[in-house]
Design a protein around this motif. Sequence first.
Motif, PDB file in Angstrom:
ATOM      1  N   GLN A  40     -17.931 -13.009 -21.878  1.00 33.28           N
ATOM      2  CA  GLN A  40     -17.830 -12.673 -23.028  1.00 33.28           C
ATOM      3  C   GLN A  40     -17.476 -14.270 -23.674  1.00 33.28           C
ATOM      4  OE1 GLN A  40     -14.296 -10.234 -23.585  1.00 33.28           O
ATOM      5  NE2 GLN A  40     -15.704  -8.264 -23.582  1.00 33.28           N
ATOM      6  N   ARG A  41     -18.060 -14.511 -24.928  1.00 32.39           N
ATOM      7  CA  ARG A  41     -18.010 -15.688 -25.420  1.00 32.39           C
ATOM      8  C   ARG A  41     -16.715 -16.156 -25.617  1.00 32.39           C
ATOM      9  NH1 ARG A  41     -17.178 -17.091 -30.951  1.00 32.39           N
ATOM     10  NH2 ARG A  41     -17.981 -18.937 -31.364  1.00 32.39           N
ATOM     11  N   GLY A  42     -16.258 -17.396 -25.216  1.00 37.43           N
ATOM     12  CA  GLY A  42     -15.000 -18.004 -25.564  1.00 37.43           C
ATOM     13  C   GLY A  42     -14.040 -17.653 -24.232  1.00 37.43           C
ATOM     14  N   ASN A  43     -14.783 -17.033 -23.190  1.00 37.90           N
ATOM     15  CA  ASN A  43     -13.895 -16.730 -22.108  1.00 37.90           C
ATOM     16  C   ASN A  43     -14.478 -17.990 -20.858  1.00 37.90           C
ATOM     17  OD1 ASN A  43     -12.415 -14.676 -23.266  1.00 37.90           O
ATOM     18  ND2 ASN A  43     -13.712 -13.225 -21.786  1.00 37.90           N
ATOM     19  N   ASN A 106     -14.167 -22.004 -22.391  1.00 35.58           N
ATOM     20  CA  ASN A 106     -14.469 -21.661 -23.595  1.00 35.58           C
ATOM     21  C   ASN A 106     -16.085 -21.473 -23.879  1.00 35.58           C
ATOM     22  OD1 ASN A 106     -11.805 -21.737 -24.823  1.00 35.58           O
ATOM     23  ND2 ASN A 106     -11.875 -23.770 -24.513  1.00 35.58           N
ATOM     24  N   ARG A 138     -20.919 -11.267 -26.835  1.00 34.78           N
ATOM     25  CA  ARG A 138     -19.914 -11.027 -27.729  1.00 34.78           C
ATOM     26  C   ARG A 138     -18.878 -10.534 -27.130  1.00 34.78           C
ATOM     27  NH1 ARG A 138     -22.820  -8.879 -33.271  1.00 34.78           N
ATOM     28  NH2 ARG A 138     -23.409 -10.879 -33.990  1.00 34.78           N
ATOM     29  N   LYS A 139     -17.654 -10.825 -27.726  1.00 32.77           N
ATOM     30  CA  LYS A 139     -16.330 -10.165 -27.318  1.00 32.77           C
ATOM     31  C   LYS A 139     -16.331  -8.629 -27.905  1.00 32.77           C
ATOM     32  CE  LYS A 139     -13.215 -13.849 -26.809  1.00 32.77           C
ATOM     33  NZ  LYS A 139     -11.942 -14.484 -27.025  1.00 32.77           N
TER      34      LYS A 139
END
Length: 139
Positions: A40-43, A106, A138-139
């Motif tokens: 997931q984006r940001g992970n 990130n 996406r999250k």
Amino acid sequence: VIANIVTLLLSIISSISYVYFTDVFLLKDVRLTIEPKIVQRGNQSRLRCSYDLEGQDLYAVKWYRGRYEFYRYTPSESPSTKVFPVEGMLEVDVNSSNSTQVVLRNIEFNLSGNFSCEVTTDKTFSTRVDSQTMVVVRK
């Protein structure tokens, strides 16, 4: 004459065997795993590179996103780790990365794609590479 031919043939076979065995058996089982492969984006994601040096010393492990090297581990250098800037804001967690893994934090959409680890032994410079694909969602 026959003795000379036999000696020459044995010499050739010995040379071929040396090249074959040094190339095949000095480094094997290079495998890249990405955990998770769908992130997931940001992970974050952990890229693990396993390998069997067959008793040889490690020269370097290089990590690539596509064609671009972003991390290198070289035990004979000080410091042993180097991070290279890559377009797309690739963030390496240096404290969690080493000769067998790289942790990316990130993660953004543009990092979807192929990652590779390239392992090289010292002295013989036998090199093997494995690649895997990461997908960012996406999250």
